[in-house]
Design a protein around this motif. Structure first.
Motif, mmCIF file in Angstrom:
data_model
loop_
_atom_site.group_PDB
_atom_site.id
_atom_site.type_symbol
_atom_site.label_atom_id
_atom_site.label_comp_id
_atom_site.label_asym_id
_atom_site.label_seq_id
_atom_site.Cartn_x
_atom_site.Cartn_y
_atom_site.Cartn_z
ATOM 1 N N GLY A 188 0.765 -1.240 0.053
ATOM 2 C CA GLY A 188 -0.143 -0.085 -0.113
ATOM 3 C C GLY A 188 0.863 1.190 -0.096
ATOM 4 N N LEU A 189 1.781 1.299 0.708
ATOM 5 C CA LEU A 189 2.885 2.432 1.009
ATOM 6 C C LEU A 189 3.573 2.649 -0.484
ATOM 7 N N ALA A 190 3.966 1.604 -1.151
ATOM 8 C CA ALA A 190 4.498 1.740 -2.399
ATOM 9 C C ALA A 190 3.664 2.197 -3.394
ATOM 10 N N LEU A 191 2.386 1.658 -3.493
ATOM 11 C CA LEU A 191 1.475 2.364 -4.353
ATOM 12 C C LEU A 191 1.185 3.576 -4.205
ATOM 13 N N ALA A 192 1.150 4.109 -2.980
ATOM 14 C CA ALA A 192 0.856 5.418 -2.783
ATOM 15 C C ALA A 192 1.954 6.321 -3.226
ATOM 16 N N VAL A 251 3.412 11.306 -15.504
ATOM 17 C CA VAL A 251 3.486 10.722 -16.672
ATOM 18 C C VAL A 251 2.002 11.163 -17.574
ATOM 19 N N LEU A 252 0.898 11.053 -16.748
ATOM 20 C CA LEU A 252 -0.254 11.459 -17.376
ATOM 21 C C LEU A 252 -0.228 12.810 -17.926
ATOM 22 N N ALA A 253 0.534 13.689 -16.833
ATOM 23 C CA ALA A 253 0.209 15.095 -17.476
ATOM 24 C C ALA A 253 1.321 15.333 -18.718
ATOM 25 N N LEU A 254 2.356 14.514 -18.787
ATOM 26 C CA LEU A 254 2.993 14.611 -19.847
ATOM 27 C C LEU A 254 2.203 14.323 -21.082
ATOM 28 N N ALA A 255 1.394 13.544 -21.107
ATOM 29 C CA ALA A 255 0.586 13.004 -22.291
ATOM 30 C C ALA A 255 -0.383 14.151 -22.416
ATOM 31 N N LEU A 256 -0.788 14.691 -21.619
ATOM 32 C CA LEU A 256 -1.669 16.234 -21.756
ATOM 33 C C LEU A 256 -0.840 17.108 -22.377
ATOM 34 N N HIS A 257 0.266 17.499 -21.936
ATOM 35 C CA HIS A 257 0.876 18.846 -22.141
ATOM 36 C C HIS A 257 2.190 18.808 -22.997
ATOM 37 N N ASP A 258 2.721 17.572 -23.209
ATOM 38 C CA ASP A 258 4.096 17.680 -23.924
ATOM 39 C C ASP A 258 4.346 16.234 -24.437
ATOM 40 N N ALA A 259 3.941 16.246 -25.868
ATOM 41 C CA ALA A 259 4.100 15.093 -26.364
ATOM 42 C C ALA A 259 5.279 14.506 -26.638
ATOM 43 N N PRO A 313 1.722 9.586 -7.373
ATOM 44 C CA PRO A 313 2.271 10.980 -7.992
ATOM 45 C C PRO A 313 3.145 10.704 -9.441
ATOM 46 N N VAL A 314 3.972 9.878 -9.355
ATOM 47 C CA VAL A 314 4.720 9.444 -10.470
ATOM 48 C C VAL A 314 3.918 9.436 -11.781
ATOM 49 N N HIS A 315 2.767 8.261 -11.685
ATOM 50 C CA HIS A 315 1.880 8.183 -12.591
ATOM 51 C C HIS A 315 1.141 9.270 -13.029
ATOM 52 N N PHE A 316 0.795 10.205 -12.101
ATOM 53 C CA PHE A 316 0.041 11.412 -12.510
ATOM 54 C C PHE A 316 1.067 12.079 -13.316
ATOM 55 N N ARG A 345 8.048 14.834 -24.871
ATOM 56 C CA ARG A 345 8.479 14.306 -23.462
ATOM 57 C C ARG A 345 7.865 13.000 -23.265
ATOM 58 N N LEU A 346 6.464 13.013 -23.762
ATOM 59 C CA LEU A 346 5.826 11.735 -23.438
ATOM 60 C C LEU A 346 6.486 10.497 -24.140
ATOM 61 N N ASP A 347 6.722 10.924 -25.614
ATOM 62 C CA ASP A 347 7.604 9.904 -26.457
ATOM 63 C C ASP A 347 8.939 9.497 -25.850
ATOM 64 N N GLY A 348 9.512 10.555 -25.090
ATOM 65 C CA GLY A 348 10.738 9.952 -24.799
ATOM 66 C C GLY A 348 10.756 9.024 -23.474
ATOM 67 N N PHE A 349 9.472 9.449 -22.722
ATOM 68 C CA PHE A 349 9.350 8.548 -21.651
ATOM 69 C C PHE A 349 8.918 7.356 -22.203
ATOM 70 N N LEU A 350 8.066 7.220 -23.102
ATOM 71 C CA LEU A 350 7.935 5.718 -23.603
ATOM 72 C C LEU A 350 8.803 5.101 -24.230
ATOM 73 N N ARG A 351 9.624 5.429 -24.871
ATOM 74 C CA ARG A 351 11.054 4.857 -25.264
ATOM 75 C C ARG A 351 11.656 4.354 -24.185
ATOM 76 N N PHE A 352 11.831 5.131 -22.898
ATOM 77 C CA PHE A 352 12.394 4.657 -21.986
ATOM 78 C C PHE A 352 11.685 3.483 -21.130
ATOM 79 N N ALA A 353 10.602 3.479 -21.252
ATOM 80 C CA ALA A 353 9.552 2.422 -20.612
ATOM 81 C C ALA A 353 9.634 1.178 -21.410
ATOM 82 N N ALA A 354 10.138 1.093 -22.649
ATOM 83 C CA ALA A 354 10.386 0.002 -23.246
ATOM 84 C C ALA A 354 11.750 -0.963 -22.993
ATOM 85 N N HIS A 355 12.418 -0.265 -22.227
ATOM 86 C CA HIS A 355 13.742 -0.822 -21.576
ATOM 87 C C HIS A 355 13.217 -2.179 -20.819
#
Length: 113
Positions: A21-25, A34-42, A29-32, A44-54
């Motif tokens: 529960g603590l780890a999920l909490a 990343v969601l903000a990246l999707a809304l405001h800066d495509a 904020p990190v998840h939110f 940076r989101l693409d860069g994050f998605l490339r990182f997430a493919a590792h």
């Protein structure tokens, strides 16, 4: 109220439920962000998605899904302990909760590309 010693096997279930529960909490904020990246800066989101493919990130996602499943099934175990009339099979419920969490997280890992 009878206190159980910390070497009792359900103490581990208690600790695992609290830590998941603590780890999920802490993850939310990190998840939110990343969601903000999707809304405001495509870009940076693409860069994050490339990182997430590792592969290491995929393994971390497995850990996250495992924590989510452990927390969910542990919560169901606690609800069962409070609402159902049996006092005996608590260790079995705890083991089943962790087993189901591993099954859910493992199936997620198998689906990751």
């Amino acid at each position: 109220m009878k206190l159980r010693p910390r070497h009792h096997s359900l103490w581990l279930a208690y600790i695992l439920h609290r830590l998941s529960g603590l780890a999920l909490a802490l993850f939310l904020p990190v998840h939110f962000c990343v969601l903000a990246l999707a809304l405001h800066d495509a870009a940076r989101l693409d860069g994050f998605l490339r990182f997430a493919a590792h592969p290491a990130v995929k393994l971390a996602e497995f850990g996250l899904v495992f924590l989510l499943a452990v927390h969910a099934f542990g919560g169901l175990r606690l609800i069962a302990l409070e609402w159902l009339p049996w006092p005996g099979p608590q260790k079995t419920l705890a083991a089943a909760a962790v087993s189901m969490a591993l099954l859910v997280a493992g199936s997620f890992l198998l689906q990751a590309h």
